[in-house]
Design a protein around this motif. Structure first.
Motif, short mmCIF file in Angstrom:
data_model
loop_
_atom_site.label_atom_id
_atom_site.label_comp_id
_atom_site.label_asym_id
_atom_site.label_seq_id
_atom_site.Cartn_x
_atom_site.Cartn_y
_atom_site.Cartn_z
N PRO A 1 22.40 34.54 44.04
CA PRO A 1 23.30 35.41 44.80
C PRO A 1 24.30 36.11 43.88
CG PRO A 1 23.95 33.12 45.02
CD PRO A 1 22.64 33.12 44.31
N ASP A 2 24.75 37.28 44.34
CA ASP A 2 25.79 37.99 43.60
C ASP A 2 27.04 37.12 43.53
OD1 ASP A 2 24.22 40.21 43.20
OD2 ASP A 2 24.88 41.19 45.06
N ARG A 3 27.75 37.26 42.42
CA ARG A 3 28.94 36.43 42.20
C ARG A 3 30.10 37.34 41.85
NH1 ARG A 3 29.48 31.31 38.03
NH2 ARG A 3 31.61 31.70 37.34
N PHE A 4 31.16 37.28 42.66
CA PHE A 4 32.36 38.10 42.43
C PHE A 4 33.51 37.16 42.06
CE2 PHE A 4 29.59 40.32 45.35
CZ PHE A 4 29.55 41.60 44.81
N GLU A 5 33.88 37.18 40.81
CA GLU A 5 34.89 36.25 40.31
C GLU A 5 36.30 36.70 40.72
OE1 GLU A 5 34.38 35.71 36.13
OE2 GLU A 5 32.48 34.61 36.38
N ARG A 6 37.12 35.70 41.04
CA ARG A 6 38.50 35.96 41.44
C ARG A 6 39.43 34.97 40.73
NH1 ARG A 6 36.42 39.89 42.83
NH2 ARG A 6 36.41 40.91 44.87
N ARG A 7 40.56 35.48 40.26
CA ARG A 7 41.59 34.63 39.66
C ARG A 7 42.78 34.60 40.61
NH1 ARG A 7 42.00 34.92 33.54
NH2 ARG A 7 40.38 33.35 33.90
N GLU B 1 57.03 21.54 38.43
CA GLU B 1 56.88 22.64 39.36
C GLU B 1 56.35 23.86 38.61
OE1 GLU B 1 60.64 23.28 41.32
OE2 GLU B 1 60.21 21.72 42.79
N SER B 2 55.82 24.82 39.35
CA SER B 2 55.32 26.04 38.72
C SER B 2 55.12 27.13 39.76
CB SER B 2 53.99 25.77 38.01
OG SER B 2 53.47 26.97 37.45
N LYS B 3 55.35 28.37 39.33
CA LYS B 3 55.07 29.53 40.17
C LYS B 3 54.00 30.40 39.55
CE LYS B 3 59.66 29.57 42.29
NZ LYS B 3 60.90 30.34 42.57
N VAL B 4 53.34 29.88 38.48
CA VAL B 4 52.34 30.69 37.77
C VAL B 4 51.04 29.90 37.56
CG1 VAL B 4 54.00 32.16 36.59
CG2 VAL B 4 53.36 29.97 35.56
N GLU B 5 50.70 29.01 38.50
CA GLU B 5 49.47 28.24 38.33
C GLU B 5 48.25 29.11 38.63
OE1 GLU B 5 49.36 25.01 36.89
OE2 GLU B 5 51.17 26.15 36.49
N VAL B 6 47.15 28.80 37.96
CA VAL B 6 45.97 29.66 38.03
C VAL B 6 44.75 28.85 38.48
CG1 VAL B 6 44.42 31.15 36.72
CG2 VAL B 6 46.85 31.14 36.19
N MET B 7 43.97 29.45 39.38
CA MET B 7 42.71 28.87 39.85
C MET B 7 41.65 29.95 39.88
SD MET B 7 41.93 27.08 43.55
CE MET B 7 42.38 28.57 44.49
N ASP B 8 40.51 29.69 39.25
CA ASP B 8 39.41 30.64 39.27
C ASP B 8 38.36 30.18 40.28
OD1 ASP B 8 40.62 32.10 37.32
OD2 ASP B 8 39.29 31.48 35.69
N ILE B 9 37.93 31.12 41.14
CA ILE B 9 36.87 30.87 42.10
C ILE B 9 35.88 32.03 42.04
CG2 ILE B 9 38.34 29.51 43.65
CD1 ILE B 9 38.60 31.98 45.44
N ALA B 10 34.80 31.93 42.80
CA ALA B 10 33.85 33.02 42.87
C ALA B 10 33.39 33.19 44.32
CB ALA B 10 32.65 32.76 41.97
N LEU B 11 33.17 34.43 44.72
CA LEU B 11 32.78 34.75 46.09
C LEU B 11 31.39 35.39 46.13
CD1 LEU B 11 36.15 36.35 47.30
CD2 LEU B 11 35.42 33.97 47.56
N LEU B 12 30.77 35.35 47.29
CA LEU B 12 29.47 35.99 47.49
C LEU B 12 29.61 37.45 47.87
CD1 LEU B 12 27.69 33.14 49.49
CD2 LEU B 12 27.24 33.82 47.14
N GLU B 13 30.83 37.84 48.26
CA GLU B 13 31.08 39.23 48.67
C GLU B 13 32.30 39.76 47.92
OE1 GLU B 13 31.51 39.41 52.90
OE2 GLU B 13 29.79 38.09 53.26
N ASP B 14 32.33 41.07 47.74
CA ASP B 14 33.43 41.72 47.02
C ASP B 14 34.59 41.96 47.99
OD1 ASP B 14 34.94 42.95 45.12
OD2 ASP B 14 33.79 44.82 45.08
#
Length: 235
Positions: A15-21, A76-89
């Motif tokens: 499947p197509d993969r659309f990465e998101r940060r 504490e933090s206000k700049v935490e990062v998580m990378d995921i990927a979606l099937l749709e844009d």
């Protein structure tokens, strides 16, 4: 010829993969959520958001989720990062809205975008530290200035091979700002972060307190920036 019974169920799926940060806050009571519980909480939130999430390929498909720089428990933090990927844009704002609606208390989705930099490019992190000791704020700041005047500040640091090495952390302490008021001694500091060398802000604070025999009455640490080698923001 390979036995089809031993192949993953999704072997033919590409499947197509659309990465998101995704950038999020972790404050208040949420600072006591461990990294393992954080992963579980984010997986639940993603499932409940109904976003078309991309799963890893293989025998045991799972939600693709990656945290480039783990936050220490109690920070504490206000700049935490998580990378995921979606099937749709899907539009960035829609991702923020869908995920934020499922966040536990103390956590908030700040923004979403396309990843530009690899997590291996992370070089520094900046922290805001507030200390209250058994000395006045002004005395504590004066002692920290003396701490910074040392030619060497050596600590014991455990390597990935579980050996203990003596490390001089003085060259790694990049203090941006210091102040003292009725609420305590405040410090803004940049420290090495990432795969090559990671210096925990709590280690710096504990080393300072121990060197001068100070009693720690209160300490608050917040991560304020995640940076590349040239000082550019990672996310």
């Amino acid at each position: 010829m390979a036995d089809k019974r031993l192949q993953p169920k999704n072997v033919n799926l590409r499947p197509d993969r659309f990465e998101r940060r995704v950038v999020y806050e972790k404050c208040g009571r949420a600072k006591y959520i461990s990294h393992l519980d954080l992963m579980r909480a984010m997986q639940r939130a993603i499932k409940r958001s109904k976003l078309p999430i991309w799963y890893t390929q293989g025998f045991n498909p799972r939600i693709y989720i990656m945290f480039p720089l783990t936050l220490s428990l109690g920070f504490e933090s206000k700049v935490e990062v998580m990378d995921i990927a979606l099937l749709e844009d899907i539009d960035f704002d829609e991702v923020v809205k869908a995920l934020d609606a499922q966040m536990p208390e103390g956590m908030k989705i700040v923004s979403c975008g396309i990843p530009v930099h690899s997590h291996t490019e992370i070089t520094y992190a900046e922290y805001s530290i507030r200390m209250v000791t058994d000395r006045s704020s002004e005395e504590t700041m004066g002692l920290f200035e003396d701490f910074l005047s040392k030619d060497k500040i050596e600590i014991e640091k455990r390597s990935k091979k579980k050996t203990v090495n003596i490390v001089d952390i003085r060259p790694s302490l990049d203090v941006k700002e210091m102040s003292a008021d009725t609420d305590g001694f405040r410090l803004s500091i940049r420290l090495p972060a990432g795969g090559n060398f990671n210096l925990n802000a709590n280690v710096v604070a504990e080393t300072f307190l121990g060197m001068y025999g100070l009693n720690n009455e209160e300490i608050c640490i917040e991560r304020t920036k995640i940076l590349l080698a040239d000082g550019e923001d990672f996310c």
